[in-house]
Design a protein around this motif. Structure first.
Motif, PDB file in Angstrom:
ATOM      1  N   LEU A 157       0.825  -1.010   0.021  1.00 27.28           N
ATOM      2  CA  LEU A 157       0.018   0.093   0.096  1.00 27.28           C
ATOM      3  C   LEU A 157       1.017   1.267   0.016  1.00 27.28           C
ATOM      4  N   VAL A 158       1.973   1.196   0.907  1.00 25.64           N
ATOM      5  CA  VAL A 158       2.795   2.557   1.047  1.00 25.64           C
ATOM      6  C   VAL A 158       4.093   2.549   0.422  1.00 25.64           C
ATOM      7  N   GLY A 159       4.667   1.123   0.017  1.00 21.31           N
ATOM      8  CA  GLY A 159       6.012   1.052  -0.541  1.00 21.31           C
ATOM      9  C   GLY A 159       7.287   1.248   0.217  1.00 21.31           C
ATOM     10  N   VAL A 160       6.906   0.873   1.632  1.00 19.10           N
ATOM     11  CA  VAL A 160       8.093   0.982   2.577  1.00 19.10           C
ATOM     12  C   VAL A 160       8.160  -0.411   3.223  1.00 19.10           C
ATOM     13  N   PRO A 161       9.284  -0.751   3.740  1.00 22.08           N
ATOM     14  CA  PRO A 161       9.363  -2.114   4.516  1.00 22.08           C
ATOM     15  C   PRO A 161       9.000  -1.994   5.632  1.00 22.08           C
ATOM     16  N   VAL A 162       8.447  -2.616   6.353  1.00 22.08           N
ATOM     17  CA  VAL A 162       8.112  -2.820   7.897  1.00 22.08           C
ATOM     18  C   VAL A 162       9.026  -3.486   8.493  1.00 22.08           C
ATOM     19  N   ALA A 292       3.983  13.415  15.823  1.00 23.81           N
ATOM     20  CA  ALA A 292       2.976  13.896  14.689  1.00 23.81           C
ATOM     21  C   ALA A 292       2.029  12.673  14.599  1.00 23.81           C
ATOM     22  N   PHE A 293       0.824  12.997  14.084  1.00 19.78           N
ATOM     23  CA  PHE A 293      -0.246  11.993  13.935  1.00 19.78           C
ATOM     24  C   PHE A 293      -0.718  11.971  12.591  1.00 19.78           C
ATOM     25  N   VAL A 294      -0.939  11.018  12.009  1.00 21.76           N
ATOM     26  CA  VAL A 294      -1.443  11.070  10.447  1.00 21.76           C
ATOM     27  C   VAL A 294      -2.713   9.855  10.329  1.00 21.76           C
ATOM     28  N   THR A 295      -3.721  10.265   9.672  1.00 20.13           N
ATOM     29  CA  THR A 295      -4.558   9.223   9.318  1.00 20.13           C
ATOM     30  C   THR A 295      -4.527   8.843   7.704  1.00 20.13           C
ATOM     31  N   ALA A 296      -4.200   7.546   7.655  1.00 21.10           N
ATOM     32  CA  ALA A 296      -4.082   7.153   6.041  1.00 21.10           C
ATOM     33  C   ALA A 296      -5.302   7.712   5.394  1.00 21.10           C
ATOM     34  N   PRO A 297      -4.963   8.336   4.100  1.00 23.27           N
ATOM     35  CA  PRO A 297      -6.027   9.102   3.572  1.00 23.27           C
ATOM     36  C   PRO A 297      -7.241   8.302   2.914  1.00 23.27           C
ATOM     37  N   PHE A 298      -8.299   8.619   2.956  1.00 25.19           N
ATOM     38  CA  PHE A 298      -9.490   8.196   2.459  1.00 25.19           C
ATOM     39  C   PHE A 298     -10.312   9.261   1.960  1.00 25.19           C
ATOM     40  N   THR A 299     -11.190   9.014   1.049  1.00 27.31           N
ATOM     41  CA  THR A 299     -12.162   9.838   0.521  1.00 27.31           C
ATOM     42  C   THR A 299     -13.668  10.028   1.113  1.00 27.31           C
ATOM     43  N   GLY A 300     -13.976   8.992   1.616  1.00 30.06           N
ATOM     44  CA  GLY A 300     -15.047   9.010   2.109  1.00 30.06           C
ATOM     45  C   GLY A 300     -15.440   7.483   2.602  1.00 30.06           C
ATOM     46  N   PHE A 301     -16.753   7.201   2.733  1.00 32.51           N
ATOM     47  CA  PHE A 301     -17.307   5.945   3.174  1.00 32.51           C
ATOM     48  C   PHE A 301     -18.205   5.368   1.872  1.00 32.51           C
ATOM     49  N   GLY A 302     -18.352   3.892   1.863  1.00 29.25           N
ATOM     50  CA  GLY A 302     -19.092   3.240   0.961  1.00 29.25           C
ATOM     51  C   GLY A 302     -19.416   2.047   1.536  1.00 29.25           C
ATOM     52  N   THR A 303     -19.753   1.087   0.372  1.00 26.73           N
ATOM     53  CA  THR A 303     -20.324  -0.276   0.832  1.00 26.73           C
ATOM     54  C   THR A 303     -19.629  -1.237  -0.274  1.00 26.73           C
ATOM     55  N   SER A 304     -18.951  -2.395   0.274  1.00 27.25           N
ATOM     56  CA  SER A 304     -18.562  -3.297  -0.512  1.00 27.25           C
ATOM     57  C   SER A 304     -19.321  -4.118  -1.334  1.00 27.25           C
ATOM     58  N   PRO A 305     -18.777  -4.698  -2.232  1.00 27.72           N
ATOM     59  CA  PRO A 305     -19.811  -5.960  -3.032  1.00 27.72           C
ATOM     60  C   PRO A 305     -20.561  -6.715  -2.052  1.00 27.72           C
ATOM     61  N   MET A 318      -2.855   8.623  -0.892  1.00 23.70           N
ATOM     62  CA  MET A 318      -2.171   7.612  -0.324  1.00 23.70           C
ATOM     63  C   MET A 318      -0.671   7.408  -1.164  1.00 23.70           C
ATOM     64  N   ARG A 319      -0.537   7.736  -2.460  1.00 22.88           N
ATOM     65  CA  ARG A 319       0.799   7.868  -3.009  1.00 22.88           C
ATOM     66  C   ARG A 319       1.577   9.039  -2.313  1.00 22.88           C
ATOM     67  N   THR A 320       0.918   9.955  -2.323  1.00 19.68           N
ATOM     68  CA  THR A 320       1.579  11.229  -1.483  1.00 19.68           C
ATOM     69  C   THR A 320       2.385  10.590   0.074  1.00 19.68           C
ATOM     70  N   LEU A 321       1.464   9.976   0.592  1.00 17.17           N
ATOM     71  CA  LEU A 321       1.924   9.451   1.936  1.00 17.17           C
ATOM     72  C   LEU A 321       3.119   8.428   1.758  1.00 17.17           C
TER      73      LEU A 321
END
Length: 340
Positions: A157-162, A292-305, A318-321
């Motif tokens: 998702l974010v391209g960094v190693p844990v 510092a505190f960050v919330t992973a970016p999301f655009t809103g809420f929805g419903t899965s299939p 998310m790419r910027t993060l």
């Protein structure tokens, strides 16, 4: 040595930040920080070290390339060579048990110069690609394949190693709060629940009261978002209290705090007590304003299939993060908050 940790435990009230959600994770690291800054003699330091060694459990929490389809971790960029990324997981079952859901998912990014720490909270309903399972909520990754699959999901998702993983349950936070004699928490939004009344402003809380405070959601104006801000305020309060002179100069209090902070802690096999102590030592000059505190970016809420409520990923955000994490440049990331 204690002077560098001086911080007012009753700062003047001011309006807290209006954004960001973060969960209950920093306290585990605080216990390790306290371990290395104690001003006692060598015998007492040895006692604390033995407590941590006895309490902390180790498991295979990182993915092994080639096993269960796991890919190699992303390569660190030169700019982030010295940075560390530690994943904190709060589970609703025994640590590392596949089938459990991860209630808390926070990536702690420690800057290479060790001057700042950023806690990135990934909402558990974030709808992402889970390797081998298609699209699903991010906390489902833990249910499908435990910590290793959750790590793979985040790395994609974010391209960094844990670098390391730590799993802790919420009971540890209540015990740590009681061990230091309670904490002074900023209450942004008044409420009454579980037999407690919370008034706007700073309020002294014991462990049970603090637990009820950060768990409340239904009676708050913005539900889970408001709860996230409460948890953020609690984390900050516990951090400041644990690094205060009243705790660091009291051998009994400090021992109780270290014991409570590690009794429910499971880490990956490579995260030895020696490494934890070394990492904590590198953060000895850290102050509240450096978190510092960050919330992973999301655009809103929805419903899965399949009809589940989900948080929709903000793909450009998310790419910027990810780029900020990959280049150890969280200081330039715009969507961050600090607690009062």
């Amino acid at each position: 040595m204690l002077d560098q940790f001086e911080e007012t435990e009753n700062p003047p009230a001011k309006t807290p930040p209006k954004r960001s959600r973060v969960r209950r994770t920093l306290a585990v690291l605080l216990a390790l920080v306290v371990l290395v800054v104690v001003g006692g003699g060598a015998a007492y330091l040895l006692f604390l070290n033995n407590t941590v060694s006895k309490n902390v459990k180790h498991q295979s929490l990182l993915p092994t390339p080639g096993v269960s389809g796991a890919e190699p971790a992303p390569t660190k960029k030169a700019a982030a060579k010295e940075a560390q990324n530690i994943l904190f997981i709060g589970s609703d079952a025994r640590a590392g048990l596949a089938g459990a859901r991860s209630d808390v998912i926070v990536l702690m990014h420690i800057a290479g110069d060790r001057k700042t720490v950023t806690l990135v909270h990934f909402p558990r309903d974030l709808y992402v690609s889970v390797p081998g399972h298609g699209k699903d909520k991010i906390n489902a990754a833990f249910a499908y394949g435990g910590a290793p699959l959750l790590v793979q999901t985040l790395q994609d998702l974010v391209g960094v190693p844990v670098d390391h993983v730590a799993i802790v349950d919420f009971e540890g936070f209540q015990n740590m709060t009681d061990a230091v004699g309670g904490v002074n928490v900023y209450v942004e939004e008044p409420s009454s629940n579980s037999g407690y009344t919370y008034s706007k402003g700073y309020q002294q809380m014991g462990g049970a009261e603090a637990l009820a405070f950060v768990r409340e959601r239904k009676d708050l104006s913005e539900g889970d978002i408001s709860r996230g801000r409460r948890q953020q305020a609690f984390i900050k309060a516990l951090m400041l209290k644990s690094l205060s002179r009243s705790v660091l100069t009291n051998p009994v209090t400090l021992a109780k705090f270290v014991d409570a902070g590690t009794a429910n802690l499971t880490v990956d096999d490579a995260f030895t007590v020696s490494k934890m102590r070394s990492e904590a030592a590198s953060l000895r000059s850290l102050r509240g304003r450096d978190i510092a505190f960050v919330t992973a970016p999301f655009t809103g809420f929805g419903t899965s299939p399949v009809g589940a409520s989900i948080d929709i990923v903000d793909e450009p955000g998310m790419r910027t993060l990810g780029e900020a994490l990959q280049n150890d440049a969280m200081g330039t990331y715009q969507d961050v908050t600090h607690t009062p």
